[in-house]
Design a protein around this motif. Structure first.
Motif, PDB file in Angstrom:
ATOM      1  N   VAL A 142      23.645 -13.400  20.600  1.00  0.00           N
ATOM      2  CA  VAL A 142      23.825 -14.060  19.412  1.00  0.00           C
ATOM      3  C   VAL A 142      22.870 -13.578  18.001  1.00  0.00           C
ATOM      4  CG1 VAL A 142      23.483 -16.356  18.130  1.00  0.00           C
ATOM      5  CG2 VAL A 142      24.304 -16.314  20.296  1.00  0.00           C
ATOM      6  N   ARG A 143      23.810 -13.376  16.950  1.00  0.00           N
ATOM      7  CA  ARG A 143      23.002 -12.641  15.959  1.00  0.00           C
ATOM      8  C   ARG A 143      23.017 -13.926  14.777  1.00  0.00           C
ATOM      9  NH1 ARG A 143      26.473  -8.366  14.036  1.00  0.00           N
ATOM     10  NH2 ARG A 143      27.192  -9.474  12.375  1.00  0.00           N
ATOM     11  N   LEU A 144      22.108 -14.198  14.246  1.00  0.00           N
ATOM     12  CA  LEU A 144      22.091 -15.064  12.882  1.00  0.00           C
ATOM     13  C   LEU A 144      21.560 -14.238  11.834  1.00  0.00           C
ATOM     14  CD1 LEU A 144      19.895 -18.231  13.859  1.00  0.00           C
ATOM     15  CD2 LEU A 144      22.398 -17.734  14.534  1.00  0.00           C
ATOM     16  N   ALA A 145      22.358 -14.050  10.589  1.00  0.00           N
ATOM     17  CA  ALA A 145      21.980 -13.597   9.447  1.00  0.00           C
ATOM     18  C   ALA A 145      21.766 -14.437   8.501  1.00  0.00           C
ATOM     19  CB  ALA A 145      22.934 -12.564   8.989  1.00  0.00           C
ATOM     20  N   ILE A 146      20.626 -14.386   7.543  1.00  0.00           N
ATOM     21  CA  ILE A 146      20.337 -15.479   6.461  1.00  0.00           C
ATOM     22  C   ILE A 146      20.114 -14.720   5.176  1.00  0.00           C
ATOM     23  CG2 ILE A 146      18.054 -15.662   7.449  1.00  0.00           C
ATOM     24  CD1 ILE A 146      18.032 -18.481   6.046  1.00  0.00           C
ATOM     25  N   GLY A 147      21.168 -14.718   4.249  1.00  0.00           N
ATOM     26  CA  GLY A 147      20.689 -14.210   2.886  1.00  0.00           C
ATOM     27  C   GLY A 147      20.731 -15.479   1.824  1.00  0.00           C
TER      28      GLY A 147
ATOM     29  N   LYS B 279      12.533 -24.397  23.493  1.00  0.00           N
ATOM     30  CA  LYS B 279      13.710 -24.735  24.237  1.00  0.00           C
ATOM     31  C   LYS B 279      13.884 -23.585  25.384  1.00  0.00           C
ATOM     32  CE  LYS B 279      16.240 -27.544  21.272  1.00  0.00           C
ATOM     33  NZ  LYS B 279      16.657 -28.665  22.434  1.00  0.00           N
ATOM     34  N   GLY B 280      12.843 -22.628  25.392  1.00  0.00           N
ATOM     35  CA  GLY B 280      13.248 -21.504  26.316  1.00  0.00           C
ATOM     36  C   GLY B 280      14.141 -20.313  25.986  1.00  0.00           C
ATOM     37  N   ILE B 281      14.364 -20.388  24.771  1.00  0.00           N
ATOM     38  CA  ILE B 281      15.540 -19.251  24.153  1.00  0.00           C
ATOM     39  C   ILE B 281      14.491 -18.240  23.675  1.00  0.00           C
ATOM     40  CG2 ILE B 281      17.352 -18.936  22.584  1.00  0.00           C
ATOM     41  CD1 ILE B 281      18.273 -21.754  22.913  1.00  0.00           C
ATOM     42  N   SER B 282      14.829 -16.934  24.046  1.00  0.00           N
ATOM     43  CA  SER B 282      13.962 -15.825  23.385  1.00  0.00           C
ATOM     44  C   SER B 282      14.698 -15.451  21.996  1.00  0.00           C
ATOM     45  CB  SER B 282      14.014 -14.744  24.533  1.00  0.00           C
ATOM     46  OG  SER B 282      15.130 -14.208  24.733  1.00  0.00           O
ATOM     47  N   VAL B 283      13.971 -15.483  21.267  1.00  0.00           N
ATOM     48  CA  VAL B 283      14.457 -15.055  19.773  1.00  0.00           C
ATOM     49  C   VAL B 283      13.454 -14.243  19.067  1.00  0.00           C
ATOM     50  CG1 VAL B 283      13.225 -17.136  18.868  1.00  0.00           C
ATOM     51  CG2 VAL B 283      15.180 -16.038  17.593  1.00  0.00           C
ATOM     52  N   LYS B 284      14.053 -13.172  18.441  1.00  0.00           N
ATOM     53  CA  LYS B 284      13.290 -12.050  17.537  1.00  0.00           C
ATOM     54  C   LYS B 284      13.830 -12.353  15.977  1.00  0.00           C
ATOM     55  CE  LYS B 284      12.761  -7.340  17.075  1.00  0.00           C
ATOM     56  NZ  LYS B 284      12.992  -5.972  18.131  1.00  0.00           N
ATOM     57  N   TYR B 285      12.614 -12.590  15.405  1.00  0.00           N
ATOM     58  CA  TYR B 285      13.083 -12.322  13.897  1.00  0.00           C
ATOM     59  C   TYR B 285      12.576 -10.941  13.609  1.00  0.00           C
ATOM     60  CZ  TYR B 285      12.182 -13.429   8.901  1.00  0.00           C
ATOM     61  OH  TYR B 285      12.589 -13.487   7.672  1.00  0.00           O
TER      62      TYR B 285
ATOM     63  N   ARG C  97      11.844 -20.244   6.014  1.00  0.00           N
ATOM     64  CA  ARG C  97      12.837 -21.081   6.295  1.00  0.00           C
ATOM     65  C   ARG C  97      13.051 -20.749   7.833  1.00  0.00           C
ATOM     66  NH1 ARG C  97      17.936 -22.697   4.086  1.00  0.00           N
ATOM     67  NH2 ARG C  97      16.662 -23.484   2.087  1.00  0.00           N
ATOM     68  N   VAL C  98      12.975 -19.608   8.253  1.00  0.00           N
ATOM     69  CA  VAL C  98      13.344 -19.333   9.360  1.00  0.00           C
ATOM     70  C   VAL C  98      12.044 -19.811  10.692  1.00  0.00           C
ATOM     71  CG1 VAL C  98      13.478 -17.040  11.000  1.00  0.00           C
ATOM     72  CG2 VAL C  98      14.866 -17.530   9.152  1.00  0.00           C
ATOM     73  N   ALA C  99      10.837 -19.784  10.347  1.00  0.00           N
ATOM     74  CA  ALA C  99       9.917 -19.894  11.056  1.00  0.00           C
ATOM     75  C   ALA C  99      10.015 -21.103  12.223  1.00  0.00           C
ATOM     76  CB  ALA C  99       8.548 -20.303  10.136  1.00  0.00           C
ATOM     77  N   PRO C 100      10.466 -22.544  11.502  1.00  0.00           N
ATOM     78  CA  PRO C 100      10.563 -23.535  12.476  1.00  0.00           C
ATOM     79  C   PRO C 100      11.592 -23.236  13.329  1.00  0.00           C
ATOM     80  CG  PRO C 100      11.002 -24.295  10.116  1.00  0.00           C
ATOM     81  CD  PRO C 100      10.725 -22.775  10.274  1.00  0.00           C
ATOM     82  N   LEU C 101      12.733 -22.771  12.994  1.00  0.00           N
ATOM     83  CA  LEU C 101      13.949 -22.461  13.932  1.00  0.00           C
ATOM     84  C   LEU C 101      13.250 -21.605  14.905  1.00  0.00           C
ATOM     85  CD1 LEU C 101      16.844 -22.640  14.598  1.00  0.00           C
ATOM     86  CD2 LEU C 101      17.171 -20.464  13.354  1.00  0.00           C
ATOM     87  N   VAL C 102      12.552 -20.439  14.788  1.00  0.00           N
ATOM     88  CA  VAL C 102      12.069 -19.507  15.825  1.00  0.00           C
ATOM     89  C   VAL C 102      11.296 -20.562  16.674  1.00  0.00           C
ATOM     90  CG1 VAL C 102      10.564 -17.604  16.305  1.00  0.00           C
ATOM     91  CG2 VAL C 102      12.291 -17.568  14.268  1.00  0.00           C
ATOM     92  N   LYS C 103      10.591 -21.214  16.326  1.00  0.00           N
ATOM     93  CA  LYS C 103       9.521 -22.097  16.871  1.00  0.00           C
ATOM     94  C   LYS C 103      10.329 -22.820  17.892  1.00  0.00           C
ATOM     95  CE  LYS C 103       5.421 -24.755  16.432  1.00  0.00           C
ATOM     96  NZ  LYS C 103       4.663 -25.579  15.475  1.00  0.00           N
ATOM     97  N   GLU C 104      11.238 -23.781  17.248  1.00  0.00           N
ATOM     98  CA  GLU C 104      11.847 -24.635  18.213  1.00  0.00           C
ATOM     99  C   GLU C 104      12.918 -23.973  19.283  1.00  0.00           C
ATOM    100  OE1 GLU C 104      14.813 -28.566  17.344  1.00  0.00           O
ATOM    101  OE2 GLU C 104      13.732 -27.481  15.533  1.00  0.00           O
TER     102      GLU C 104
END
Lengths: 519, 519
Positions: free
Chosen positions: A387-392, A359-365, A348-355
């Motif tokens: 910013v922290r995203l949590a997903i359960g 957009k030049g936003i550094s993101v760590k999963y 679920r997370v993979a496409p969000l990370v990619k997008e």
């Protein structure tokens, strides 16, 4: 918020296979930060180490800048470098060593730096004849000692003599990224270290007016950078004669206010007049063919900016970083039991990370299975990830993320369909919000006083900048410093003309200056 | 091509108002480069200075890297940094100084570096009591001398002891961009200087296999960078024991061949085994909880790459730069009489400049009215700008540009409608073309020999790499070096197994190695 001590619990220790040493490390990480209100200085020192920014090395007064700290410095460098180039400057590199005789050529310059120089006297080691180990080879003594550069005016102006002959060679607008050494007796990570990293601009001009304009321009570049990228509001001003750079006719500066009410000089830009041109005989033929001495500026900011950044925004939970300088802007933490659930979340997370990356936003999963979510939450709070995203499972069912912002700890559940817009909004909003918070703090800590009594009272009970009349004499400045430890931080550029009398001597004064205790 | 001497003529001198000093400068610029065939070494030294890459400073053996040279170095840095990060490395910063005792901890390491160390012994200067000037303050003697880092293994492994406790802390993949000092007695700009800039990677691993793989990976990264960005073909190989880095178990290298038939080591990557872990007591708990010493690598390239770049492609007219590393990729020179014509040309050129920049192509429009077109043509030829456009009245009338490529001097007239495509083609074609030219030169300068006689004959009359059988002994290697000045550059990674006998001793040998005289 999660309770860190509770989470690094027996369950955690059981879960992972640990050595004794690693146990000790967990415990040290697990200990909460000292609170700012308890001991601001201790809070700072602990934060720098715990957030993996820097640490002391085995070499007296020299720090190790750790990868996470260095990543912030790289962002600072990249943006400043862009701004320098946009204002017409080029980078170059000059020698680390300065012959002793060069340093001596400008009288006030050597006066200012002689007391804190690292001196190279030999160029070889050898095995001691008595077998006691490696010693300095006495036969390899240098004819002239070399100073490890504390700043590079002398070696650069020695070079400029070869580069400048005609008005056509001017202006010469050069910057250098380098390490410098000043043998400080009392050091503190980022704020005052024997070796530090910095940039130093050194420019040469045909006229006094142009050199002054350059010095002012670079003060403005620094101010823009501090406010728009670091989120640190600054006051622009000039230094008094006794606080000037050794060899300058005028020093322009930007001054910031830390949360404990102490000021921090964040950058300086010097109008050097013709002092270095005269000391190194750098003349140019003007349009009429007449020989004239060249006019100079120099300007610099250093890894000290890291100290300003940390102390302006951070809180008792750890770093707070402006999104524009955060190495990781968004972290995503999966909350799962078992591999199957993790796989579903990861998908679920993979496409969000990619997008986000597009957009030049550094993101760590962070899908490490060696640490629990609570541990991770605390780690990223400590490290100031904006910013922290949590997903359960519930988020999977509802197509949502739990979004938490670092500065206010606000949490909300956001639909996956609008998560990108939410993150973009937060990047922008947090950048402004932490600046405004710091500005509010600064504005509420500038106090006008009209008597020395009042001055001392405010300094002791409230701190911050104190705006007062001063008679312009070095004696009065020194007296105040001796009696109160406060110095004149600057004569603000935008200070109004105002008839008044010096708070100490009662002599006439035409404008107020800003006093403060400072780092 | 224009004749430079003719163009910087009396007319030119008349045209511009010049001082005597400036005259001297023009004359020095005007003199043609020494030809490679006449004196390759002199050609190189002149080129580095005339093309504004670097120059000697007032400090023995230390160079000043001038803005144009530094701009190339910045492009090298940016690309390498990207490749390091893509392979999982992070940057950090470690102290400039190394306590003498640290250097001594690894026996072969101190042996390798002790003879060329800059040593800091004091931390203060003072005014001599007899008024003779500024002297080193004898009371400010350091308890332990500090070495200016010649390389950072020791200070870094002293730090890694604090960072590594568990297998979870591994691998640790860190790089540092820094200056280092090795007190060389004979120095040459970029190729061998007392201070130079470099990057040094220092990695820590749980297993020997992983460390070896890392060392090999970084050799491959270097080779890819050299070939695809610098356009410099390289041979990958390992060093013999006597040519290894001080403290390494294996040194992987990339070797390039210069136009004069001498080899240049362009980058090295070392498998350090557990040497530094043992010297600095760096252990980790493995998954079974057992303590083990950590495995290490280090790898570096330096400003020496600039020397390789210059010597591989440049010609008797000046620099030839690969488009990917050229600070200015396209220069546009207007040919005009009078301001009106210049204005018309400038108007025509403006949208092209804008469009090229949007495409990420760096372009300079040189409308200086202090220099004639011929002067400019020579200047950009000297500085290796890949593509030069000229535009005069005829081009204005015909909607064309005159396009010249730097590597082959080919000129053609191209319609303004297809000029962008032409430039994009040239960027790509020149990058490939200069690589192929260098590769052809290299391939035609690898000679297989089967006797020592033949070896000496080829070495003297042809140069280049000589592929020969060697018995694997340090004695034979040393003998060849003493008698011929050729060293074993590497044992190529892709060397075929081939039964043979050593060209010197006749003892059995299983593969050929590459000998050459080297920088």
């Amino acid at each position: 918020m999660f309770d860190f001590v509770k989470i690094v619990s027996f369950a955690e220790l059981f879960y992972i296979n640990i050595s004794r040493k690693f146990c000790a490390k967990l415990t040290s990480m697990g200990k909460k930060l000292t609170k700012r209100a308890e001991d601001y200085s201790k809070w700072y020192n602990e934060l720098v180490v715990k957030a993996d920014l820097a640490e002391n090395s085995g070499v007296r007064g020299c720090m190790v800048i750790k990868p996470y700290g260095y990543a912030i410095w790289e962002k600072i460098q990249a943006q400043l470098d862009k701004m320098f180039k946009e204002t017409g400057h080029e980078n170059a590199y000059f020698p680390l060593f300065i012959p002793k005789s060069y340093l001596s050529k400008e009288a006030s310059h050597v006066e200012g730096f002689a007391k804190e120089c690292a001196v190279v006297t030999h160029y070889r080691l050898k095995n001691a004849e008595d077998g006691s180990g490696i010693i300095v080879d006495p036969e390899a003594k240098l004819e002239e000692e070399l100073i490890v550069r504390p700043t590079s005016e002398t070696i650069i102006w020695d070079t400029y003599r070869r580069w400048i002959q005609s008005y056509r060679d001017l202006p010469l607008l050069i910057n250098q990224w380098a390490n410098v050494v000043r043998w400080e007796m009392r050091t503190r990570l980022f704020l005052r270290t024997a070796e530090f990293l910095w940039q130093e601009g050194h420019t040469a001009h045909a006229t006094e007016k142009e050199a002054v304009e350059e010095a002012v321009q670079m003060m403005n570049v620094y101010a823009e950078f501090a406010e728009e990228y670091m989120g640190v509001p600054v006051i622009k001003g000039t230094k008094t004669a006794s606080e000037r750079f050794a060899g300058a006719l005028d020093t322009y500066c930007i001054e910031a206010l830390m949360q404990d009410g102490k000021a921090l000089q964040a950058g300086t830009s010097h109008f050097l007049g013709q002092n270095f041109a005269k000391a190194f005989d750098v003349k140019f033929a003007n349009k009429e063919g007449k020989q004239e001495y060249v006019w100079a500026t120099s300007w610099g900011v250093s890894t000290r900016l890291m100290g300003a950044l940390i102390m302006t925004h951070s809180d008792d939970n750890g770093l707070v970083l402006p999104p524009k300088l955060a190495p990781i802007q968004v972290v995503i933490v999966p909350i799962y039991k078992g591999e199957e659930q993790l796989d579903a979340i990861s998908e679920r997370v993979a496409p969000l990370v990619k997008e986000l990356r597009l957009k030049g936003i550094s993101v760590k999963y962070d899908n490490r299975d060696t640490h629990k979510p609570g541990f991770k939450f605390n780690e990223y709070e400590l490290k100031g990830v904006p910013v922290r995203l949590a997903i359960g499972q519930r988020d999977m069912d509802n197509n949502t993320y739990e979004v938490a912002r670092r500065d206010t700890f606000e949490k909300e559940t956001v639909s996956a369909d609008s998560i990108i817009e939410k993150i973009e909004f937060l990047m922008d909003d947090m950048q402004k919000s932490i600046y405004n918070k710091a500005l509010e703090h600064r504005e509420s800590h500038i106090t006008e006083v009209n008597s020395y009594e009042e001055f001392k009272e405010v300094l002791e009970n409230k701190g911050g900048f104190i705006s007062a009349h001063w008679d312009g004499s070095a004696e009065t400045e020194e007296l105040v410093k001796e009696e109160t430890k406060a110095t004149i931080r600057c004569i603000p550029i935008d200070a109004k003309e105002e008839v008044g009398v010096c708070m100490v001597t009662g002599k006439p004064s035409a404008k107020r200056v800003l006093f403060a205790k400072a780092y």
